[in-house]
Design an enzyme around this catalytic site. Structure first.
Site, PDB file in Angstrom:
ATOM      1  N   SER A 175       0.928  -1.287   0.218  1.00  0.00           N
ATOM      2  CA  SER A 175      -0.016  -0.069  -0.124  1.00  0.00           C
ATOM      3  C   SER A 175       0.835   1.305   0.079  1.00  0.00           C
ATOM      4  CB  SER A 175      -1.030  -0.020   1.219  1.00  0.00           C
ATOM      5  OG  SER A 175      -1.852   0.831   1.058  1.00  0.00           O
ATOM      6  N   GLU A 210      -9.185  -5.350  -3.973  1.00  0.00           N
ATOM      7  CA  GLU A 210      -8.555  -4.498  -2.787  1.00  0.00           C
ATOM      8  C   GLU A 210      -9.623  -3.754  -2.166  1.00  0.00           C
ATOM      9  OE1 GLU A 210      -5.331  -4.275  -2.574  1.00  0.00           O
ATOM     10  OE2 GLU A 210      -4.205  -4.811  -4.306  1.00  0.00           O
ATOM     11  N   HIS A 212      -7.843  -5.467   0.341  1.00  0.00           N
ATOM     12  CA  HIS A 212      -6.528  -4.994   0.659  1.00  0.00           C
ATOM     13  C   HIS A 212      -5.996  -5.468   1.817  1.00  0.00           C
ATOM     14  CE1 HIS A 212      -3.935  -1.673  -0.166  1.00  0.00           C
ATOM     15  NE2 HIS A 212      -3.777  -1.098   0.947  1.00  0.00           N
TER      16      HIS A 212
END
Length: 491
Positions: free
Chosen positions: A191, A317, A411
Site C-alpha cells: 500500500s 482491494e 486490501h
C-alpha cells in the site's frame, strides 16, 4: 565490526546492541537509526545517530509514530501502542548476529501514509527468518503531517520518505553486524509502503541502497504538486487557529502539541475527502508541478532498471474500505455516477463494471472500478513499462478469501500469508471463516516465493506452476488461491 562471545549482542560501528532470543531467532527492538525528530526537528530531515558508549539494550519496541486509528481496522483488527514523535527505530530479526552475509528484507508498512508501524506484531519477521535464513528489518517512519507536511518555510519535503532512506542507509552501514549482506537488500512495501518504494526508485540517492523490490498493492499516485502541498500546510495552520504566514507559520507548527496537530490533521482529512475515498491528504510531494500519471510511472520504471521487481495486487482491494462502510449501502445511480467520475474522469465507466458482475450490487461495482483504477491498472502499467525496458519483473495476484466473507480478497489480506504469523491476526475479520489447513498451505507457497525472490532474484519454486517474468512471457500473472495457477503468458 567486532565479534562477541554473547550471541545476543551485535557490535555495530555505532556501538553494541543487546537483543533477545525467541524461538531460534535473535530479535533487536527499538534500534535507533536517526536522531529523534522532536521539538524544532519536527519537520526536519533525519540526521544520523551518534555513537554511544556501553551496551544499548534493544529488547523492547520503541513508540510508534503519532497517528489516528487505522481506517481498515474493521477488516484487519486494531492495535494499541505507545505513540511519540521519537519514533525513528528499527526492528531486526536475524538467525544470528554472527557476521555471515545473508540476504536482507527491509519492510515498509502501509497505512495511507498516516497509520501503521514496522514494529507491529502483524509484521513479525521471525517466520521468514527461520524459513529462509534471511535477515528481516521493519522500519518505523514519520506519518501524516509530521512526515509529509510540505511548505517552503518548513524545510525539506517528504520527511517520511527521507526517514525510510535514512533507515536504508543505516542498514547499508550496519546490517553486517546482524548477519546480513548490505549488497543483497530487498525492499518490500505494501500500500503506502509500496508507493514509497515507487518514489524511492525515482531518487538517484536512494536507488543504490537496495537491489530488489517487492511492491504489494501499491498506491502509485503521482506525487502531490508542491504548491498544493503548501496550501494544505497553510490550511492546517488555519485549522489550528494560526494566522501567521511564512517562517512564523512554520515556527508555530513546530510548537503545536502533537495531540492538537493530530486533531487538526483529522479535520483536514475530512475536508479533503470527496467522492474518491482513496484520495490521500498526505504522501510524497513533488519538487514542483505534479507529473502526469504516465510520466510518473515511466520515471519509476526507469529507476527500476537493473533491479528485479515482484509486483502485484489482491483481487478485490476496495472491499476492505467499502464492505464495513455504511455509506456504501444502497448507493443510487446518481451517486455511482459521481463516484465513477471522481475516480476515472467518466461517469459512465461504472456501467462497464455493472455488466461484468451482473449478480453484484452497487457497492461491488464501485469497488471493482476503484480496485482497477487505484491498484490493478497502475500496477499492470508499471510492470509493462519495466518489462519494456528489459527489466526483470514478475506479476502476481492474490485471490484467496474465506467463503462468504463480505471483505472478499481485500486490501491487506495477503499480509498474514506473506509473514506466516496468523496468531497475530486473530482479530482480523477479513480472515474469519478461513480453513486453517488451507491457509497454512497457501502461506507456505507464497512465503517460499517471496523468500526465493529475496535470496535469488526469482520467485519461482517447486510449489508453484511455471512463473515466467514478463520479459519471458507477456501478460503472465500468477494467481495465489486455493489452486495456484498461471494466467496469460504469451511468449
Amino acid at each position: 565490526m567486532k565479534m562477541t562471545m554473547d550471541s545476543s549482542i551485535a557490535e555495530t560501528g555505532l556501538g553494541a546492541l543487546k537483543g533477545v532470543w525467541n524461538a531460534g531467532v535473535a530479535v533487536f527492538r527499538g534500534v535507533p537509526y536517526a536522531v529523534p525528530p522532536v521539538g524544532q526537528r519536527r519537520f526536519a530531515a533525519p540526521e544520523p545517530v551518534t555513537p554511544w558508549q556501553g551496551l544499548h539494550a534493544a529488547v523492547s519496541d520503541g513508540p510508534i509514530a503519532p497517528q489516528p486509528s487505522s481506517r481498515l481496522r474493521a477488516a484487519m483488527g486494531d492495535f494499541e501502542r505507545p505513540q511519540d514523535e521519537d519514533c525513528l527505530t528499527l526492528t531486526i530479526w536475524t538467525p544470528a548476529p554472527d557476521g555471515k552475509a545473508r540476504p536482507v528484507l527491509v519492510w515498509l508498512h502501509g497505512g495511507a501514509y498516516m497509520s501503521g508501524a514496522g514494529s507491529l506484531d502483524w509484521y513479525d519477521g521471525a517466520t521468514l527468518v527461520r524459513d529462509g535464513d534471511i535477515v528481516v528489518v521493519g522500519v518505523n517512519y514519520r506519518l501524516g503531517a509530521c512526515g509529509f507536511l510540505a511548505h517552503p518555510e518548513i524545510g525539506p519535503a517528504n520527511g517520511g520518505l527521507r526517514d525510510q532512506q535514512a533507515a536504508l542507509a543505516w542498514v547499508a552501514a550496519h546490517i553486517g553486524a546482524f548477519g546480513g549482506d548490505p549488497a543483497a537488500v530487498t525492499l518490500m512495501g505494501q500500500s503506502a509502503g509500496g508507493g514509497s518504494i515507487a518514489f524511492l526508485l525515482t531518487d538517484p540517492t536512494a536507488r543504490p541502497l537496495f537491489r530488489r523490490a517487492i511492491v504489494e498493492s501499491a498506491a502509485l499516485n503521482p506525487p502531490l504538486a508542491a504548491a498544493k502541498a503548501a496550501a494544505r500546510a497553510e490550511r492546517l495552520g488555519e485549522l489550528l487557529g494560526i494566522t501567521d504566514a511564512g517562517r512564523a507559520l512554520a515556527q508555530r507548527l513546530r510548537a503545536v502539541p502533537i495531540a492538537a496537530l493530530l486533531e487538526a490533521q483529522g479535520k483536514l482529512v475530512r475536508e479533503l475527502a470527496g467522492e474518491d475515498s482513496l484520495a490521500l491528504p498526505f504522501g510524497p510531494v513533488a519538487a514542483g508541478d505534479a507529473p502526469r500519471s504516465q510520466h510518473y510511472l515511466e520515471a519509476v520504471a526507469s529507476g527500476a532498471e537493473g533491479k528485479e521487481i515482484l509486483i502485484g495486487c489482491v483481487r478485490e482491494e476496495m472491499h476492505a474500505f467499502y464492505a464495513a462502510d455504511p455509506a456504501m449501502t444502497g448507493l443510487d445511480a446518481a451517486t455511482l455516477a459521481r463516484r465513477s467520475a471522481a475516480i476515472t474522469g467518466d461517469a459512465q465507466t461504472i456501467e462497464t463494471y455493472r455488466r461484468r458482475r451482473p449478480d453484484g450490487n452497487a457497492m461491488d461495482w464501485l469497488a471493482d472500478l476503484a480496485t482497477d483504477y487505484r491498484f490493478s491498472l497502475p500496477s499492470q502499467r508499471l510492470a509493462a513499462l519495466i518489462a519494456g525496458r528489459g527489466g526483470a519483473v514478475w506479476r502476481y495476484r492474490f485471490d484467496w478469501a474465506p467463503p462468504q466473507s463480505k471483505f472478499r480478497a481485500c486490501h491487506c489480506i495477503e499480509l498474514p500469508f506473506v509473514f506466516g504469523n496468523f496468531p497475530a491476526w486473530r482479530e482480523a475479520a477479513m480472515l474469519a471463516g478461513g480453513d486453517p489447513v488451507e491457509m497454512q498451505s497457501l502461506s507456505a507457497a507464497i512465503k517460499r516465493s517471496w523468500i526465493n525472490f529475496v535470496r535469488d532474484g526469482t520467485p519461482q519454486h517447486a510449489g508453484v506452476p511455471s512463473w515466467p517474468s514478463l520479459g519471458e512471457a507477456q501478460g503472465a500473472v500468477l494467481h495465489f488461491d486455493r489452486t495456484i495457477r498461471l494466467e496469460g503468458g504469451s511468449a
